[in-house]
Design a protein around this motif. Sequence first.
Motif, PDB file in Angstrom:
ATOM      1  N   MET A   1      -1.408  15.343   3.558  1.00  0.00           N
ATOM      2  CA  MET A   1      -2.140  16.775   2.906  1.00  0.00           C
ATOM      3  C   MET A   1      -2.489  16.925   4.199  1.00  0.00           C
ATOM      4  O   MET A   1      -3.648  16.676   4.639  1.00  0.00           O
TER       5      MET A   1
ATOM      6  N   GLU B   1      -6.229  21.189   2.541  1.00  0.00           N
ATOM      7  CA  GLU B   1      -6.218  20.695   1.196  1.00  0.00           C
ATOM      8  C   GLU B   1      -7.159  19.664   0.892  1.00  0.00           C
ATOM      9  O   GLU B   1      -7.171  19.853  -0.377  1.00  0.00           O
ATOM     10  N   GLN B   2      -7.394  18.477   1.531  1.00  0.00           N
ATOM     11  CA  GLN B   2      -8.214  17.603   1.570  1.00  0.00           C
ATOM     12  C   GLN B   2      -9.690  18.182   1.385  1.00  0.00           C
ATOM     13  O   GLN B   2     -10.028  17.855   0.432  1.00  0.00           O
TER      14      GLN B   2
ATOM     15  N   SER C   1      -9.453  20.119  -2.228  1.00  0.00           N
ATOM     16  CA  SER C   1      -9.630  19.318  -3.111  1.00  0.00           C
ATOM     17  C   SER C   1     -11.024  18.014  -3.376  1.00  0.00           C
ATOM     18  O   SER C   1     -10.750  18.219  -4.905  1.00  0.00           O
ATOM     19  N   GLN C   2     -12.110  17.787  -2.867  1.00  0.00           N
ATOM     20  CA  GLN C   2     -13.084  17.935  -2.605  1.00  0.00           C
ATOM     21  C   GLN C   2     -14.073  18.235  -2.899  1.00  0.00           C
ATOM     22  O   GLN C   2     -14.684  18.071  -3.874  1.00  0.00           O
TER      23      GLN C   2
ATOM     24  N   ARG D   1     -13.084  20.727  -5.583  1.00  0.00           N
ATOM     25  CA  ARG D   1     -12.575  21.545  -7.149  1.00  0.00           C
ATOM     26  C   ARG D   1     -13.105  19.606  -7.749  1.00  0.00           C
ATOM     27  O   ARG D   1     -13.954  19.667  -8.793  1.00  0.00           O
ATOM     28  N   HIS D   2     -13.458  18.728  -7.144  1.00  0.00           N
ATOM     29  CA  HIS D   2     -14.075  17.170  -7.635  1.00  0.00           C
ATOM     30  C   HIS D   2     -15.180  17.706  -7.614  1.00  0.00           C
ATOM     31  O   HIS D   2     -15.545  17.551  -8.829  1.00  0.00           O
TER      32      HIS D   2
END
Length: 471
Positions: free
Chosen positions: A1, A5-6, A9-10, A12-13
């Motif tokens: 990834m 993108e990492q 994702s972080q 989004r969380h």
Amino acid sequence: MAKYEQLASQIRHQIESGIWRAGEKMPSLRKQAEHAGMSLMTVMHAYQQLESQGWLVAHPRSGYTVAESIQMPSQPQNAAVETAEAVDINSFIFDVLQASRKPYMVNFAFAYPDPNLYPRHQVNKSLMHAARSMSVSNALDNLPPGNDSLRAMIAQRYAAKGISISPDEIVITAGALEALNLSLQAVTRPGDWVVVESPTFYGALQSLERLGLKALSVRTDARTGIDLNSLERAFQSHPVRACWLMTNHQNPLGFTLTEEKKRQLMTLLNKYQVALIEDDVYSELYGGTEQPLPAKTFDLHGNVMLCSSFSKSLVAGFRIGWVAAGKRALDIQKLQLMSTLTTSVPIQLALVDYLSTRNYEHHLRQLRRTLDRRKKAMCKLLAQTLPAEVEIIAGDGSYFVWLRLPETSDTMAIYVQALAAQITLAPGKMFSPGTQFNHCLRLNTSFELDERHTQAILQLSRIIQLHCRRD
């Protein structure tokens, strides 16, 4: 990834966890790049991806906000971060503590363990020996940072646990609260922001009020402790100067952070260059066989001021505490000279005598066993008598339980009714600058459940039952 993108994702969380709310402005590209340790281009790609997925909305010349259309999962009762520009709680706490002083009260609001559990006779012998052996020069010898022998003994006790703290960084204080207050003064000025847990120890709120500081109450789970994502959000959104936290047997919830979480906490504090004032007064009162380590164990930069005392584990009336102040030891000594000047010389000498001639470890083992037995007995009685909708939260160690009633309950009304029945308790209002814990209360479990205390619990349970039915 890929890195962007990492990061996406972080974020989004974080949005899903309620750290960033619908419509709220996100950190700028530059600030996010600085915090994440990534390039501006990487952050821009992450934001653009989140925009294309409907998580963020771009606003020309004014950055990004969280999309209003996102359906968020239900959140815990307290927000991720709550702000208080001014703390105003001391008068209420004073009233509660004054009521607790009345000798005819059954005192479940008491902040210390049952005084009958202290080794009074041995401590008094040490005090008499210290008084007889005091020399004329003792007053000067025990000026800040305090008695050399006592500081060495405290350092040795830490060393036995694998924690390297030099006696030179230890300052003896008039109880842990002075250690905590001096530490706070060393790193803040009036108007600064300070992070506390939610709920937090009421002494922290009193200190913030006295020093004119602003509170950031960060979401805290009753079993896992402070939410680190919410803590990072507080660092990103406010110029935080310090955190006042309990990592072991937190008061009032009772949790102890795992070692891994303590390491993560230290990484976060170092990243944002925020000082930690670690309130560790209950660490000797652990449950089980292993004493938890303080977060200072993982401090590589001298940025943690570790505060503790003998008040909870040996004798409350001595009012002897200390701060292992790291690089701020000299600053704290100077502040102490302007306030209390020095800690009681006879008491310091009495502790040196007691620690060198009495079996403190034997006393601690007995104390821990008794507190554990009494807490379990209290929790069993509460579970048998309280309504099913009341949650009993009892951490492993220390001597408090936290009761969480239905959210429509008002523990201030319960507190007033209990007072009329000659019972004191600590209502949730004491532990927050806001109102989010007004349906909670704290009880001291250190007293033997004799007939008087058993009847008081039964009476308190009846009062709570009536309020739960009314709600």
